[in-house]
Design an enzyme around this catalytic site. Structure first.
Site, mmCIF file in Angstrom:
data_model
loop_
_atom_site.group_PDB
_atom_site.id
_atom_site.type_symbol
_atom_site.label_atom_id
_atom_site.label_comp_id
_atom_site.label_asym_id
_atom_site.label_seq_id
_atom_site.Cartn_x
_atom_site.Cartn_y
_atom_site.Cartn_z
ATOM 1 N N HIS A 142 50.700 32.828 41.642
ATOM 2 C CA HIS A 142 49.570 33.358 42.414
ATOM 3 C C HIS A 142 49.654 32.914 43.868
ATOM 4 O O HIS A 142 48.973 31.988 44.282
ATOM 5 C CB HIS A 142 48.255 32.893 41.770
ATOM 6 C CG HIS A 142 47.019 33.475 42.380
ATOM 7 N ND1 HIS A 142 46.994 34.674 43.057
ATOM 8 C CD2 HIS A 142 45.746 33.018 42.386
ATOM 9 C CE1 HIS A 142 45.752 34.915 43.459
ATOM 10 N NE2 HIS A 142 44.977 33.939 43.088
ATOM 11 N N CYS A 150 41.533 35.889 47.302
ATOM 12 C CA CYS A 150 42.604 36.327 46.394
ATOM 13 C C CYS A 150 42.722 37.841 46.297
ATOM 14 O O CYS A 150 43.696 38.337 45.722
ATOM 15 C CB CYS A 150 42.382 35.738 45.009
ATOM 16 S SG CYS A 150 42.196 33.959 45.026
#
Lengths: 389, 144
Positions: free
Chosen positions: A334, A87
């Site tokens: 996200h 991420c």
């Protein structure tokens, strides 16, 4: 590393994040990159180096995604480097673009974050996501990422008395702000009752305590401010960057990631100011408990005080230390590789005072914090970027 | 870890991680002959004393303390949710992730409780065959 104060984000762009099964990687990248170049007053041929944060490989383009998606924009014949750090991939793309300009390898560098998470099967997505942990010691034994933060939430509640209401309030704040952000995945606010009525994902965390799986792309153009005289907005100086891997030989207790404290300290030291001088924060709220933990680790409150900080309103755009005015990952969405870059798009617009109803009044400095991957109680990567106008 | 009925050692997730002595299964680790640092899975070098001195073979303790736990209600297809899982600390520096066997009673789970390592089925491969690995189970009479 210490920052040359003249190196700046001179252009920023991003797609709306969301569930867009009919859009492909190319379409997402073209929109965000074009917007960032127009914002910078530059063109594709000005780009001398590209770093792409791209993570999951759910779309069949397992290799050379950067070259493929940028080819038809006219960005070719330059070094294009793909960066994978779960991420935090996009954050590291920004750091590398910054360093390339700082050490003279490029006058203009482009950092792109890209991910498309719709379209693949749910099982392929889940298998791919568990790749952010140790494949043999964790993924093969059944770890899930909501579960990691479910464990963290339970430990934080046990140690500090943090309540589920406080954790839920993170999601309520995120969705309220996302509803004011035209590029957020979610365009509706939710109440605490709605969060608590959503299905259980990883006890005690429910679906709306979790960020959604999103598609999206974000891009920033980095150069010396003098190289982008026709930019549409003021340059946002990159004042300090820091990335650390986890402190893997000290297991930690899941209520705190000291890596965050250290990386933020290093980035602020390079910037020449302290956390108290930062006007707003974009932090890695992949799950609601995470925002509470990061506020504590960044020193915005004492250990265990993250829930109360939120309840007091300190982390709202008009508060003492605004956190995730974009809606964060829970509200904005996200797309893994894109998120680190999108944080800097938000900070750029905030520092240019262009964030409308989400604006942090008078913001002049900002800090982005992103974690990538997680193993045995430690984030695998923590990246912090400090900017100022 | 005692082998339960139906246990098939050739179906362990990583057979080379385990050693059996007199019907008792343990996890193989290495210990630094210089500083005593314990590494699992077994390593070639000590992260603190690298590259010397040599490491010696040892086994991990077969019990530990449950740091925290959660329950997977969504997981990749090779798993069969719902199942409980957690992190357990076997020594101050060796932490394992594992699924937790709790006889259907999550109320039996508590933070900081003692757990034993047990052998159990953690997943099924693409042919539907079980994959075995270490798991955690509350130590009998060891709650809290």
């Amino acid at each position: 590393m210490s920052a040359d104060s003249s190196i700046a984000i001179v252009g920023a762009g991003m797609t709306r994040f969301g569930y867009t099964p009919n859009r492909d990687l190319r379409s997402l990248a073209h929109e965000a990159v074009t917007e960032s170049l127009l914002d910078a007053g530059l063109g594709p041929r000005d780009v001398e180096r590209v770093y792409l944060g791209y993570c999951l490989d759910l779309n069949g383009q397992r290799c050379i995604p950067g070259q493929i998606v940028l080819r038809d924009l006219g960005i070719d014949r330059v070094p294009i480097t793909r960066i994978e750090s779960a991420c935090s991939s996009g954050s590291l793309a920004i750091h590398e673009a910054f360093r390339a300009v700082a050490d003279g390898r490029a006058e203009v560098a482009l950092a792109v974050g890209l991910e498309k998470m719709s379209g693949a099967s749910a099982d392929a997505t889940r298998e791919s996501m568990s790749g952010g942990a140790d494949a043999e010691l964790e993924a093969a034994l059944g770890i899930t990422f909501p579960g990691v933060f479910g464990m963290a939430a339970r430990r934080h509640m046990h140690r500090y008395g943090t309540t589920l209401d406080q954790i839920t309030a993170v999601s309520v704040k995120a969705r309220r702000l996302a509803a004011m952000n035209q590029r957020a995945h979610f365009d509706t606010a939710v109440g605490a009752d709605e969060v608590m009525a959503s299905r259980m994902v990883a006890d005690p965390l429910r679906l709306l305590h979790c960020c959604p799986l999103s598609d999206g792309c974000a891009a920033v153009v980095i150069s010396r401010a003098s190289r982008a005289r026709r930019a549409r907005g003021r340059p946002v100086m990159i004042r300090g960057v820091a990335q650390l891997s986890g402190d893997f030989h000290i297991p930690g207790d899941l209520t705190s990631f000291p890596e965050t404290t250290r990386a933020a300290g290093l980035a602020c030291e390079a910037a020449g100011f302290g956390i108290a001088d930062v006007d707003l924060f974009e932090v890695h709220d992949c799950f609601a408990i995470a925002e509470i933990m990061h506020c504590e680790d960044l020193g915005l409150c004492e250990p265990g005080g993250g829930g109360r900080l939120l309840e007091e309103g300190a982390t709202l755009p008009g508060g003492r230390c605004p956190v995730n005015p974009s809606g964060g990952m829970i509200g904005k969405g996200h797309p893994l590789g894109a998120s680190g870059v999108a944080q800097l798009v938000e900070l750029t617009e905030q520092l240019r005072q262009r964030s409308g109803s989400r604006q942090v009044p008078g913001a002049r400095t900002g800090l982005a914090h992103c974690i990538g991957g997680f193993t045995l109680g430690r984030p695998a990567s923590v990246a912090v970027t400090v900017v100022a106008i | 870890m005692r082998a339960p009925s139906g246990f098939r050692p050739e179906r362990l997730n990583r057979p080379d991680w385990y050693v059996e002595r007199g019907g008792e299964w343990r996890l193989r680790a290495t210990r630094c002959t210089g500083c005593g640092w314990l590494t699992f899975p077994a390593a070639k070098v000590c992260p603190r004393c690298w590259p010397t001195p040599p490491l010696e073979e040892t086994v991990l303790p077969d019990s530990g303390t449950l740091l925290s736990w959660s329950t997977a209600t969504i997981a990749p297809l090779r798993f069969r949710p719902p199942y409980a899982f957690g992190y357990a600390d076997l020594t101050p520096t060796v932490r394992l992730f594992g699924q937790i066997e709790h006889d259907g009673d999550e109320g039996a789970l508590a933070l900081d409780m003692r757990i034993d390592l047990v052998l159990g089925v953690v997943s099924h491969d693409e042919k539907g065959e079980p994959v075995w690995a270490y798991k955690f189970a509350p130590t009998k009479g060891g709650a809290g």
